[in-house]
Write an enzyme that holds these catalytic residues in place. Sequence first.
Site, PDB file in Angstrom:
ATOM      1  CG  HIS A 162      -1.714   1.186   1.477  1.00 31.75           C
ATOM      2  ND1 HIS A 162      -3.063   1.268   1.249  1.00 31.75           N
ATOM      3  CD2 HIS A 162      -1.354   2.407   1.947  1.00 31.75           C
ATOM      4  CE1 HIS A 162      -3.502   2.478   1.560  1.00 31.75           C
ATOM      5  NE2 HIS A 162      -2.478   3.197   1.991  1.00 31.75           N
ATOM      6  CD  GLU A 163       1.875   3.542   3.834  1.00 32.84           C
ATOM      7  OE1 GLU A 163       2.023   4.594   3.182  1.00 32.84           O
ATOM      8  OE2 GLU A 163       0.944   3.376   4.645  1.00 32.84           O
ATOM      9  CG  HIS A 166       0.233   5.996  -0.733  1.00 39.79           C
ATOM     10  ND1 HIS A 166      -0.934   6.404  -1.332  1.00 39.79           N
ATOM     11  CD2 HIS A 166      -0.120   5.561   0.500  1.00 39.79           C
ATOM     12  CE1 HIS A 166      -1.946   6.205  -0.503  1.00 39.79           C
ATOM     13  NE2 HIS A 166      -1.487   5.685   0.619  1.00 39.79           N
ATOM     14  CD  GLU A 223      -4.773   6.482   1.667  1.00 40.15           C
ATOM     15  OE1 GLU A 223      -4.384   5.322   1.927  1.00 40.15           O
ATOM     16  OE2 GLU A 223      -4.026   7.474   1.730  1.00 40.15           O
ATOM     17  CG  ASP A 227      -6.458  -0.138   0.769  1.00 37.17           C
ATOM     18  OD1 ASP A 227      -5.370  -0.105   1.373  1.00 37.17           O
ATOM     19  OD2 ASP A 227      -7.508   0.356   1.229  1.00 37.17           O
ATOM     20  CG  HIS A 286      -7.407   5.954   4.994  1.00 43.04           C
ATOM     21  ND1 HIS A 286      -7.094   7.132   5.632  1.00 43.04           N
ATOM     22  CD2 HIS A 286      -6.245   5.428   4.578  1.00 43.04           C
ATOM     23  CE1 HIS A 286      -5.778   7.294   5.603  1.00 43.04           C
ATOM     24  NE2 HIS A 286      -5.235   6.276   4.963  1.00 43.04           N
ATOM     25  NE  ARG A 292      -7.702   0.951   4.045  1.00 42.95           N
ATOM     26  CZ  ARG A 292      -6.623   1.570   4.515  1.00 42.95           C
ATOM     27  NH1 ARG A 292      -6.692   2.194   5.689  1.00 42.95           N
ATOM     28  NH2 ARG A 292      -5.502   1.562   3.844  1.00 42.95           N
TER      29      ARG A 292
HETATM   30 ZN   LIG Z   1      -2.390   5.224   2.401  1.00 41.37          ZN
END
Ligand SMILES: [Zn+2]
Length: 326
Positions: A162-163, A166, A223, A227, A286, A292
């Site tokens: 996920h990070e 980004h 976000e 995910d 989010h 999620r």
């Molecule tokens: Zn995030």
Amino acid sequence: MADGTLGEALGQLYVKVAFPPESKKKVLEMVENLRVALRERITNLDWMGAETKQQAITKLNAFGVKIGYPDKWKTYAFDVKRDDYFGNVRRAAAFRIQENLAKLGKPIDRTEWGMTPSTVNAYYSPTMNEIVFPAGILQPPFFDPKADDAVNYGSLGFVIGHEMTHGFDDSGSQFDAEGNLKNWWTDADKKAYQSRTDLVVKQYDAYEPLKGEHVNGKLTLGENIADIGGLKIAFAAYQNSLKGKPAPAPIDGFTGPQRFFLGAAAVWRNHIREAALSLRLKTDPHSPGRERVNGPLSNLPEFYEAFGCADGQPMKRDAQVRPAIW
Ligand SMILES: [Zn+2]
């Protein structure tokens, strides 16, 4: 208050108790496996041209990684007195201001952390081009040094992926490998990326966590992309990690892939009051915890296969409405 004002002093005590060196080693290894998986995916993308791919891979290779706690600890140069709470808070604030002012005109300190070691969170910094995982998030349900790889890749791997994505989402993609605000995409690739995000907006707009109140697909877009992409990359990294090893035996009746997805689902298990959920639907970039999990999983063929989801079932979305970005 101790964490907010003396976070790294508290953090030194915290990691001694809660973050053994084996955990750091294991997490670093996972991050590198995720990096390999994302590199493979970027290389094989059919919608991104060779020029942009080269830039994306340069950026990915340059990603800095911070795990657990800073290499050098901050010194808090102010008095903390047992019987003076108000004074302590004021001295802490004054120290923080001086600390910031002292940075003026100096080069960037790339060793600095934006979160304290005990924080249960993680971040990607576009201006530093780095991903950061404080020790606080490196505990169950996110990470368990005693759990098997499938569960850890499903939980922490999901968060690492996920990070990482980004760095390439609608905001992160505007920064280059050194963290400068500089466009490195060809116009055609940027357009191809944006057209693919429409399906993500539509998917999440349709979720209705409270009667009459929907997720805002645009607000949560970055976000949700992270995910969906993060889970896909984590699964690929889990499979890569098995290379050369025999297929893992089921544990408690669950196969490796099934444990991977159970690990992912456990990360966002939560309770929330209706009023808080309603507020967050309007303000939080989010999606709620349930979405999620169900959002990314219902897009992933690897998930259908693991649990035998059939066409037409709610957790198996039709191929033509499935967003495919990473
Ligand atoms: Zn995030």
